[in-house]
Design a protein around this motif. Sequence first.
Motif, PDB file in Angstrom:
ATOM      1  N   LYS A  25      -0.443  -2.197   4.828  1.00 19.90           N
ATOM      2  CA  LYS A  25       0.900  -1.623   4.778  1.00 19.90           C
ATOM      3  C   LYS A  25       1.202  -0.987   3.425  1.00 19.90           C
ATOM      4  O   LYS A  25       2.027  -0.086   3.330  1.00 19.90           O
ATOM      5  CB  LYS A  25       1.955  -2.685   5.087  1.00 19.90           C
ATOM      6  CG  LYS A  25       1.957  -3.098   6.545  1.00 19.90           C
ATOM      7  CD  LYS A  25       2.982  -4.174   6.812  1.00 19.90           C
ATOM      8  CE  LYS A  25       3.019  -4.559   8.281  1.00 19.90           C
ATOM      9  NZ  LYS A  25       3.938  -5.682   8.521  1.00 19.90           N
ATOM     10  N   ALA A  26       0.532  -1.446   2.371  1.00 13.30           N
ATOM     11  CA  ALA A  26       0.828  -0.972   1.016  1.00 13.30           C
ATOM     12  C   ALA A  26       0.088   0.300   0.649  1.00 13.30           C
ATOM     13  O   ALA A  26       0.497   1.011  -0.270  1.00 13.30           O
ATOM     14  CB  ALA A  26       0.488  -2.059  -0.002  1.00 13.30           C
ATOM     15  N   ALA A  27      -1.007   0.604   1.338  1.00 17.32           N
ATOM     16  CA  ALA A  27      -1.834   1.746   0.934  1.00 17.32           C
ATOM     17  C   ALA A  27      -2.633   2.265   2.127  1.00 17.32           C
ATOM     18  O   ALA A  27      -2.747   1.592   3.146  1.00 17.32           O
ATOM     19  CB  ALA A  27      -2.787   1.313  -0.180  1.00 17.32           C
ATOM     20  N   GLU A  28      -3.197   3.433   1.951  1.00 17.31           N
ATOM     21  CA  GLU A  28      -4.016   4.036   3.000  1.00 17.31           C
ATOM     22  C   GLU A  28      -5.443   3.521   2.885  1.00 17.31           C
ATOM     23  O   GLU A  28      -6.293   4.136   2.253  1.00 17.31           O
ATOM     24  CB  GLU A  28      -3.969   5.559   2.891  1.00 17.31           C
ATOM     25  CG  GLU A  28      -2.623   6.132   3.256  1.00 17.31           C
ATOM     26  CD  GLU A  28      -2.625   7.633   3.335  1.00 17.31           C
ATOM     27  OE1 GLU A  28      -3.699   8.260   3.433  1.00 17.31           O
ATOM     28  OE2 GLU A  28      -1.538   8.193   3.282  1.00 17.31           O
ATOM     29  N   VAL A  29      -5.665   2.357   3.487  1.00 12.94           N
ATOM     30  CA  VAL A  29      -6.982   1.720   3.497  1.00 12.94           C
ATOM     31  C   VAL A  29      -7.305   1.284   4.919  1.00 12.94           C
ATOM     32  O   VAL A  29      -6.425   1.187   5.769  1.00 12.94           O
ATOM     33  CB  VAL A  29      -7.042   0.496   2.549  1.00 12.94           C
ATOM     34  CG1 VAL A  29      -6.860   0.893   1.106  1.00 12.94           C
ATOM     35  CG2 VAL A  29      -6.033  -0.555   2.959  1.00 12.94           C
ATOM     36  N   VAL A  57      -5.161  -4.056  -2.922  1.00 15.93           N
ATOM     37  CA  VAL A  57      -5.578  -5.375  -3.395  1.00 15.93           C
ATOM     38  C   VAL A  57      -4.434  -6.068  -4.132  1.00 15.93           C
ATOM     39  O   VAL A  57      -4.211  -7.271  -3.954  1.00 15.93           O
ATOM     40  CB  VAL A  57      -6.861  -5.283  -4.253  1.00 15.93           C
ATOM     41  CG1 VAL A  57      -7.149  -6.588  -4.975  1.00 15.93           C
ATOM     42  CG2 VAL A  57      -8.044  -4.889  -3.371  1.00 15.93           C
ATOM     43  N   GLU A  58      -3.690  -5.333  -4.936  1.00 17.80           N
ATOM     44  CA  GLU A  58      -2.526  -5.924  -5.614  1.00 17.80           C
ATOM     45  C   GLU A  58      -1.543  -6.509  -4.608  1.00 17.80           C
ATOM     46  O   GLU A  58      -1.061  -7.630  -4.784  1.00 17.80           O
ATOM     47  CB  GLU A  58      -1.805  -4.873  -6.463  1.00 17.80           C
ATOM     48  CG  GLU A  58      -2.467  -4.546  -7.768  1.00 17.80           C
ATOM     49  CD  GLU A  58      -1.675  -3.497  -8.554  1.00 17.80           C
ATOM     50  OE1 GLU A  58      -0.445  -3.403  -8.368  1.00 17.80           O
ATOM     51  OE2 GLU A  58      -2.294  -2.782  -9.349  1.00 17.80           O
ATOM     52  N   ALA A  59      -1.249  -5.753  -3.558  1.00 19.19           N
ATOM     53  CA  ALA A  59      -0.326  -6.226  -2.520  1.00 19.19           C
ATOM     54  C   ALA A  59      -0.903  -7.436  -1.794  1.00 19.19           C
ATOM     55  O   ALA A  59      -0.169  -8.380  -1.469  1.00 19.19           O
ATOM     56  CB  ALA A  59      -0.027  -5.105  -1.537  1.00 19.19           C
ATOM     57  N   GLY A  60      -2.208  -7.426  -1.534  1.00 14.68           N
ATOM     58  CA  GLY A  60      -2.851  -8.552  -0.855  1.00 14.68           C
ATOM     59  C   GLY A  60      -2.805  -9.825  -1.681  1.00 14.68           C
ATOM     60  O   GLY A  60      -2.586 -10.917  -1.141  1.00 14.68           O
TER      61      GLY A  60
END
Length: 103
Positions: A25-29, A57-60
């Motif tokens: 949800k935080a990035a296009e991955v 990764v920061e969001a995770g």
Amino acid sequence: MPMAVGVVETQGFPAVLAAADAMVKAAEVTIVQSDKSESARFFVAVRGQVAEVERSVEAGIEAGNNAYGGKVITYYIVPNPPENVESILPIHHTPESEPFRLF
């Protein structure tokens, strides 16, 4: 375009679920792998552009640590993994992840 792989390992399943949810949800991955690593530890691996993987990764990490009883054990980002690493480790796109591939 520089690509990367990012991995987050947690203690317990709820924490890895929260981490995986926050990461996409935080990035296009794209999630390319998720599994049990050992002794109630789980990991999730994502692929994408370097900046996107860093943000993911920061969001995770934050989500995994904020999950009830959750704890992030470790994490790592590999920018531009060489082909031999990709061919040996489970960080490549699979038929299951291909429909969700963003790049």
